[in-house]
Design an enzyme around this catalytic site. Structure first.
Site, PDB file in Angstrom:
ATOM      1  N   GLU A  43     -10.696  39.283 -46.227  1.00 31.46           N
ATOM      2  CA  GLU A  43      -9.313  39.428 -46.657  1.00 31.46           C
ATOM      3  C   GLU A  43      -9.050  38.296 -47.647  1.00 31.46           C
ATOM      4  O   GLU A  43      -9.377  37.144 -47.352  1.00 31.46           O
ATOM      5  CB  GLU A  43      -8.346  39.303 -45.476  1.00 31.46           C
ATOM      6  CG  GLU A  43      -6.914  39.557 -45.918  1.00 31.46           C
ATOM      7  CD  GLU A  43      -5.862  39.308 -44.843  1.00 31.46           C
ATOM      8  OE1 GLU A  43      -6.184  38.662 -43.829  1.00 31.46           O
ATOM      9  OE2 GLU A  43      -4.723  39.746 -45.036  1.00 31.46           O
ATOM     10  N   ARG A 270     -19.180  34.919 -33.931  1.00 29.20           N
ATOM     11  CA  ARG A 270     -18.780  33.915 -34.911  1.00 29.20           C
ATOM     12  C   ARG A 270     -19.593  32.657 -34.630  1.00 29.20           C
ATOM     13  O   ARG A 270     -19.834  32.292 -33.481  1.00 29.20           O
ATOM     14  CB  ARG A 270     -17.311  33.625 -34.686  1.00 29.20           C
ATOM     15  CG  ARG A 270     -16.645  32.692 -35.622  1.00 29.20           C
ATOM     16  CD  ARG A 270     -15.210  32.497 -35.143  1.00 29.20           C
ATOM     17  NE  ARG A 270     -14.375  33.659 -35.392  1.00 29.20           N
ATOM     18  CZ  ARG A 270     -13.883  33.976 -36.590  1.00 29.20           C
ATOM     19  NH1 ARG A 270     -14.146  33.217 -37.622  1.00 29.20           N
ATOM     20  NH2 ARG A 270     -13.125  35.039 -36.754  1.00 29.20           N
ATOM     21  N   LYS A 280      -9.022  29.849 -40.631  1.00 25.26           N
ATOM     22  CA  LYS A 280      -8.384  29.811 -41.936  1.00 25.26           C
ATOM     23  C   LYS A 280      -7.011  29.190 -41.841  1.00 25.26           C
ATOM     24  O   LYS A 280      -6.581  28.477 -42.739  1.00 25.26           O
ATOM     25  CB  LYS A 280      -8.255  31.237 -42.488  1.00 25.26           C
ATOM     26  CG  LYS A 280      -9.478  31.732 -43.213  1.00 25.26           C
ATOM     27  CD  LYS A 280      -9.147  33.029 -43.934  1.00 25.26           C
ATOM     28  CE  LYS A 280     -10.405  33.703 -44.468  1.00 25.26           C
ATOM     29  NZ  LYS A 280     -10.127  35.048 -44.993  1.00 25.26           N
TER      30      LYS A 280
END
Length: 570
Positions: A43, A270, A280
């Site tokens: 994104e 992850r 983020k």
RNA sequence: UGUCCCAUUGUGUAAUGGCAGCACAGCAGAUUUUGGUUCUGUUAGUCUAGGUUCGAAUCCUGGUGGGACAACCA
């Protein structure tokens, strides 16, 4: 014995991770005609970090390994969080890592029309409905994971009414937040996501690509699987938090697609790294609160930060390879990343003489005013790197910490009356020091042995010199500024604290700037991005802040230093 | 008091019912014109209790521990 060990090493290289095993089983079964097509779907709402880097290596690596392709697709379905700045940065970072996506960069927003048509199809088939309730009510009706949800009173609207309302949503007749389109699935499902997931919401924020063309935007779950399908993706690799989304991913495809081909979602864990943060949101906070200089601050775990610090693409790819792939929460020791960059830079970085904290050495028996040039290897690990000439004279600088008046036995460097070799030049002997009033050493006096010149054949001169020092000739130096970065965070991991205020975790000594460093004059021509090994001190990279008269270096990583470690243990 | 995922040396990862291996980190030594590099050696592991089996890290059951899910984020 040796032979069996060799075979083991080969066997180890061939070990497949669990995703490769899945792929090979599918290829063997003839699924998708043996085709492998992956995608990397960021994104555009922030910069890529080391965690994304491992994901990029995985997705592009799988495609490369199985002769497939890999797309870059921006998952841009929420204009309120996204920005073109990030789109450019993300593409630059992927290419810097050494990967190239198939064709042009793609966007989920390319499929808005198709997704809209699919939504209408579902409405007509009675599989989706418009809900007029506010967000809080919808959320409350979903109840909790331990109890079934309550159906919306609008759930049983007619297809005609739903279609009419949905079209009016698209036409901008309703206020933001007043209505959503929901999938009619199962309000009692133990999987919260299946409790009539939201497909579309109204948002009047202009989109960075489609502008004001749309005022309704599809949700992630209604977008991702279909986008994968439209692109012919075979393996949709994502992180574990999407595992609960998989039933929904498949459900939407089942409603919309009647071909045998389906993209398959595969989750992996992850990969967190110790002593840093990866979310983020938190990285954005570090930038916004100015705890760091920007997304590319060399202490940031962003790809741009690592690049500026001097990390190489090869080292990051090696890291991804060594970490591997699993399905559980992990924290990789940052020492592994540091090992990877040392390994690569040891083979490739030019060695250079640099003195960070200079103290003057005068060689009293060296002819006054004379300068000679000594030849020094550019890189002992690389025979093709060649040699260079370095000026040597009777006035030099050495590292202040390389001289000790009252040295312990294990100190291998210069001491009063002691001998050391100057790298690539002569053996010198310390005859005395001159101090200022405060007692700090101003000048170290030495004599040199003319017969001990490196490569002369007489080097040994019947004595063993334990230490070798780096130096620069006072007549032939340039000044530089050196920035030494430590880990941004203290030992405690702020990522583990959900709402951490970073202040208390930030290591105040994480950045040390040293001015007045003396470098061999050959570095005059160094350019931003060039990497060097400063003997004993570490690997350094020329920073973009460098100017004509002032070179600025970032320390990428220190060399291992067992002497420093011994000192710390005391 | 739900559903799902997971558990192998300090860290990460292999072993897919048959010798628990590799890498990083650590420790010790050799080599070394930088205490780096290189090389050699070495410490240390199957969460727990049962079961199946000639044989279990692996399969089954219970427990314990960790994680994900209740955004109109992705």
């Amino acid at each position: 014995m040796d032979n069996s060990r060799h075979q083991n090493a080969e066997a180890e290289e061939k070990t497949l991770n669990f995703i490769e095993q899945i792929i090979e089983e599918e290829i063997a079964a003839g699924k998708n005609g043996g085709r492998v097509y992956t995608r990397f779907p960021p994104e555009p709402n922030g910069y890529l970090h080391i965690g994304h880097a491992t994901s990029i290596c995985l997705n592009f690596g799988l495609a490369a390994k199985y002769n497939g392709k890999c797309n870059l697709r921006f998952d841009d379905t929420n204009p309120s969080k996204e920005d073109v700045e990030y789109i450019d940065a993300i593409q630059a970072d992927i290419q810097w890592l050494g990967f190239q996506w198939e064709g042009k960069a793609l966007y989920a927003s390319d499929y808005f029309r198709q997704l809209y048509d699919w939504a209408e199809k579902m409405i007509i088939e009675g599989k989706a409905y418009v809900d007029d309730q506010p967000a809080e009510v919808i959320s409350a009706q979903r109840m909790s994971p331990t109890e079934p949800g309550v159906e919306s009173p609008f759930r049983s609207r007619s297809a005609e009414e739903n279609l009419d309302l949905f079209r009016r949503m698209r036409n901008g007749e309703f206020k933001e937040g007043s209505r959503v389109l929901r999938a009619k699935i199962d309000m009692a499902s133990p999987n919260m996501l299946m409790r009539d997931a939201i497909m579309y919401r109204i948002m009047y924020t202009p989109h960075h690509r489609t502008g004001n063309q749309w005022c309704i935007y599809p949700m992630y779950d209604f977008t991702h699987g279909q986008s994968d399908y439209l692109e012919g993706i075979t393996h949709s690799v994502c992180t574990m938090e999407f595992e609960v989304h998989r039933p929904l991913y498949n459900w939407f495809l089942d409603q919309l697609i009647d071909t045998e081909y389906r993209p398959r979602q595969i989750e992996f864990a992850r990969r967190n790294v110790s002593h840093t943060v990866m979310s983020k949101r938190k990285l954005l906070e570090l930038v916004q609160k100015k705890y760091v200089s920007g997304w590319d601050d060399p202490r940031m775990p962003t790809i741009s930060g690592l690049r500026r610090r001097g990390y190489t693409p090869e080292s990051i790819r090696m890291f991804a390879e060594k970490v591997g792939v699993a399905r559980r929460e992990i924290v990789v020791d940052i020492a592994l990343l540091e090992h990877c960059i040392r390994e690569h830079l040891n083979l490739t970085a030019q060695r250079v003489m640099a003195v960070l904290d200079p103290v003057k050495v005068v060689i009293s028996n060296y002819p006054k005013g004379q300068t000679e040039f000594v030849q020094i290897e550019n890189n002992p690990e690389d025979p093709d790197a060649g040699m260079r000439n370095v000026a040597f004279s009777g006035e030099l600088y050495i590292e202040r910490e390389d001289f000790m008046e009252d040295a312990p036995k294990k100190f291998f460097r210069l001491t009063p009356g002691g001998e050391v070799r100057l790298k690539g030049a002569y053996i010198i002997k310390c005859t005395g020091v001159e101090k200022d009033r405060a007692g700090s050493i101003q000048t170290i006096y030495c004599t040199y042995d003319p017969d001990s010149k490196s490569g002369s054949g007489h080097e040994a001169s019947n004595r063993k010199v334990k230490g070798t020092l780096h130096w620069v000739s006072a007549s032939d130096t340039i000044d530089a500024e050196v920035r030494i970065y430590d880990r941004l965070f203290k030992d405690e991991d702020p990522d583990g604290h959900k709402d951490a205020d970073f202040k208390e975790f930030i290591n105040e000594d994480s950045l040390k700037t040293i001015k007045g460093c003396k470098l061999e004059s050959g570095l005059k021509t160094a350019k931003p991005g060039d990497r060097f090994q400063f003997q004993r001190l570490g690997y350094f990279c020329v920073d973009k802040d460098s100017t004509e008269g002032n070179l600025v270096f970032n320390r990428t990583v220190a060399l291992k230093d067992t002497w420093a470690k011994m000192q710390n243990e005391k």
